[in-house]
Enzyme design. Structure first.
Site, mmCIF file in Angstrom:
data_model
loop_
_atom_site.group_PDB
_atom_site.id
_atom_site.type_symbol
_atom_site.label_atom_id
_atom_site.label_comp_id
_atom_site.label_asym_id
_atom_site.label_seq_id
_atom_site.Cartn_x
_atom_site.Cartn_y
_atom_site.Cartn_z
ATOM 1 N N CYS A 93 51.678 54.692 14.929
ATOM 2 C CA CYS A 93 52.014 53.631 13.971
ATOM 3 C C CYS A 93 50.846 53.425 13.009
ATOM 4 O O CYS A 93 49.695 53.722 13.316
ATOM 5 C CB CYS A 93 52.318 52.326 14.721
ATOM 6 S SG CYS A 93 52.996 51.011 13.675
ATOM 7 N N CYS A 97 49.556 45.886 15.694
ATOM 8 C CA CYS A 97 50.063 44.574 16.094
ATOM 9 C C CYS A 97 49.536 44.204 17.482
ATOM 10 O O CYS A 97 49.560 45.014 18.412
ATOM 11 C CB CYS A 97 51.592 44.566 16.099
ATOM 12 S SG CYS A 97 52.318 44.946 14.485
ATOM 13 N N CYS A 100 51.973 44.712 20.511
ATOM 14 C CA CYS A 100 52.776 45.931 20.549
ATOM 15 C C CYS A 100 52.901 46.480 21.964
ATOM 16 O O CYS A 100 51.904 46.720 22.654
ATOM 17 C CB CYS A 100 52.172 46.989 19.643
ATOM 18 S SG CYS A 100 53.151 48.509 19.582
ATOM 19 N N SER A 201 61.086 44.672 10.361
ATOM 20 C CA SER A 201 60.336 43.761 11.227
ATOM 21 C C SER A 201 59.598 42.725 10.384
ATOM 22 O O SER A 201 58.723 43.074 9.588
ATOM 23 C CB SER A 201 59.336 44.548 12.083
ATOM 24 O OG SER A 201 60.003 45.407 12.980
ATOM 25 N N CYS A 330 72.622 46.350 24.981
ATOM 26 C CA CYS A 330 72.686 46.934 26.321
ATOM 27 C C CYS A 330 72.254 45.936 27.385
ATOM 28 O O CYS A 330 72.573 46.114 28.565
ATOM 29 C CB CYS A 330 71.835 48.193 26.394
ATOM 30 S SG CYS A 330 70.150 48.019 25.785
ATOM 31 N N CYS A 336 72.943 50.733 32.534
ATOM 32 C CA CYS A 336 72.099 51.181 31.419
ATOM 33 C C CYS A 336 72.303 52.673 31.191
ATOM 34 O O CYS A 336 71.570 53.496 31.740
ATOM 35 C CB CYS A 336 70.628 50.883 31.716
ATOM 36 S SG CYS A 336 70.229 49.128 31.677
ATOM 37 N N ASP A 352 63.995 53.262 25.908
ATOM 38 C CA ASP A 352 62.757 53.244 25.134
ATOM 39 C C ASP A 352 61.622 52.564 25.881
ATOM 40 O O ASP A 352 60.444 52.848 25.626
ATOM 41 C CB ASP A 352 63.007 52.526 23.803
ATOM 42 C CG ASP A 352 61.867 52.715 22.821
ATOM 43 O OD1 ASP A 352 61.618 51.808 22.025
ATOM 44 O OD2 ASP A 352 61.207 53.765 22.863
ATOM 45 N N CYS A 395 75.921 32.976 40.439
ATOM 46 C CA CYS A 395 75.721 32.397 39.108
ATOM 47 C C CYS A 395 77.020 32.397 38.319
ATOM 48 O O CYS A 395 77.732 33.409 38.278
ATOM 49 C CB CYS A 395 74.659 33.193 38.352
ATOM 50 S SG CYS A 395 74.360 32.586 36.673
ATOM 51 N N CYS A 401 76.123 37.909 31.731
ATOM 52 C CA CYS A 401 74.736 38.384 31.690
ATOM 53 C C CYS A 401 74.568 39.759 32.327
ATOM 54 O O CYS A 401 73.733 40.553 31.906
ATOM 55 C CB CYS A 401 73.862 37.349 32.380
ATOM 56 S SG CYS A 401 72.286 37.913 32.940
#
Length: 448
Positions: A93, A97, A100, A201, A330, A336, A352, A395, A401
């Site tokens: 990058c 930040c 990050c 961003s 997701c 997943c 990721d 729950c 969720c």
């Protein structure tokens, strides 16, 4: 809720130009839209690949929608890889930040390789193999690090390869998540011509944004990012705002929301920040579940009166879940397995946030996407979201969720079986907003 479905892309043969028209976006995040006629006011040429913006949500900070399949057993049919998150320069990058996730990450398999750029051969293999696997609708999202560091020519080559390798009737979607620092007219014209969706961003007004989002010299980046935003608007590029909710802005929801609306932003995604020390305690810039819950409740009150004028990713995803559909995010999926990450060298991972040697699924230079989709490790990762927790079993919001995000379950103490760190926030906001959203959905269904 204001919901408008875009028409499916027409089935037309391949051509050496890619055109399309973006219709009203459907989600937030980088909002999904659709394709329609090739150009407003004119007929579609008889043969072309349709490039449109029927993308996102994915991820991740850039979240990607999956299909309706769920994780199968290793002996059964593999759930399809419905989209790609491509990292053409890996985690490299041009900013520094403070918060990050990718910065100096010890588990990064490529951390000792400073020069990381996807080669032309890898890019062509990626495009060719994924267009073949994903026909008739192919979704590519590009993230980093900062993907524009790959250069304008990289993305020009991308669309040329999509033209060359696309098949009759194929629709292709491209999206880029960027910090906006390098955007200029040339970038924006490419994005507009080929209907890229851009996730920009921006963490709010200058004092909020520049608190954590600095360049390599330690200087704030707000002015350059806002200049990039104005260029996107001037060139009529479809974009949304990706705003990290940190200690810089979590207590200023009203100011933050009004700032974005004052800029003319219609699509917003608020990403809660939580990074953890080795002992499991949150890092100083992280927000607590209670802070995030209050933030979302306040934003909901601001957004609800103008919900037909602005789109917020969190509430769009929640409405989809309440309607019985698979949401774009997701986080709210049962498992997943909707997308995979492709690193600069072709290595493939299931998420990721888990680009780690132990979760590597294969490499596109050696493996087909069909083979990667069937890897046992992919099933194993998909199942981490389903690990039971006693609190989840009783729950009232479990069906919405689905246990939350595995990263936020695993983050504090490295255990997938733990509760999502933001569980109290979700309970707070679900209790407030599910009722109004359900009533709005019922009203819309009755009207239709």
């Amino acid at each position: 809720m204001h919901r408008r479905r875009a028409a499916s892309p027409p089935k037309v043969p391949v051509r050496r130009t890619i055109r399309g028209r973006v219709t009203a976006p459907e989600g937030a995040g980088v909002p999904p839209g659709g394709s329609g006629p090739a150009a407003a006011g004119g007929p579609r040429p008889p043969d072309m690949v349709v490039l449109h913006s029927d993308l996102m949500a994915d991820g991740s900070p850039f979240l990607i929608p999956g299909d309706t399949s769920q994780a199968a057993s290793a002996a059964g049919q593999a759930p399809r890889i419905s989209s790609l998150l491509v990292k053409p320069v890996s985690a490299v990058c041009n900013l520094d930040c403070a918060y990050c996730f990718y910065l100096d990450r010890q588990a990064d398999p490529y951390k000792d390789l400073p020069a990381r750029v996807m080669t032309a051969d890898t890019l062509e293999r990626l495009v060719d193999s994924y267009l073949f696997y994903s026909y008739p609708a192919s979704m590519f999202a590009f993230q980093g690090g900062e993907p524009t560091l790959a250069g304008l020519r990289f993305f020009e080559t991308l669309v040329e390869l999509q033209q060359r390798h696309g098949r009759s009737g194929q629709s292709v979607s491209n999206a880029v998540q960027t910090n906006g620092v390098l955007l200029d007219q040339a970038w924006c014209r490419l994005f507009r011509e080929f209907h890229f969706l851009i996730g920009l961003s921006l963490d709010g007004p200058e004092e909020m944004h520049d608190r954590y989002r600095m360049n390599k010299a330690g200087h704030g980046t707000w002015k350059k990012v806002v200049a990039g935003l104005e260029m996107l608007q001037k060139e009529r590029v479809e974009f949304n705002i990706l705003c990290v909710v940190s200690q810089a802005n979590v207590h200023r929801a009203r100011e933050l929301y009004r700032f974005f609306r004052g800029l003319g932003v219609e699509h917003m995604q608020f990403i809660p920040l939580a990074e953890f020390q080795p002992d499991g305690s949150p890092m100083p810039f992280s927000i607590s579940p209670e802070e995030y819950g209050r933030f979302l409740c306040e934003v909901f009150d601001l957004w609800w009166p103008e919900r037909r004028k602005a789109r917020l990713r969190f509430f769009d995803d929640l409405a989809e879940a309440l309607a019985g559909r698979k949401p774009g995010a997701c986080t709210l999926h049962e498992t997943c397995d909707s997308y995979v990450v492709v690193e600069y060298n072709g290595d493939v991972y299931p998420c990721d946030f888990f680009v780690e040697t132990g979760w590597k699924l294969g490499n596109i230079m050696l493996d087909s996407f069909s083979e990667i989709a069937r890897r046992r490790r992919r099933y194993e990762f998909a199942a981490q979201k389903t690990l039971p927790h006693a609190d989840c079993q009783v729950c009232e919001f479990q069906a919405v969720c689905r246990g939350g995000c595995p990263r936020m379950r695993h983050g504090p103490h490295r255990r997938f079986e733990d509760l999502d760190y933001f569980c109290p926030a979700y309970k707070m906001v679900f209790a407030k907003v599910c009722g109004p959203l359900k009533r709005e959905l019922a009203r819309l269904v009755g009207r239709s």
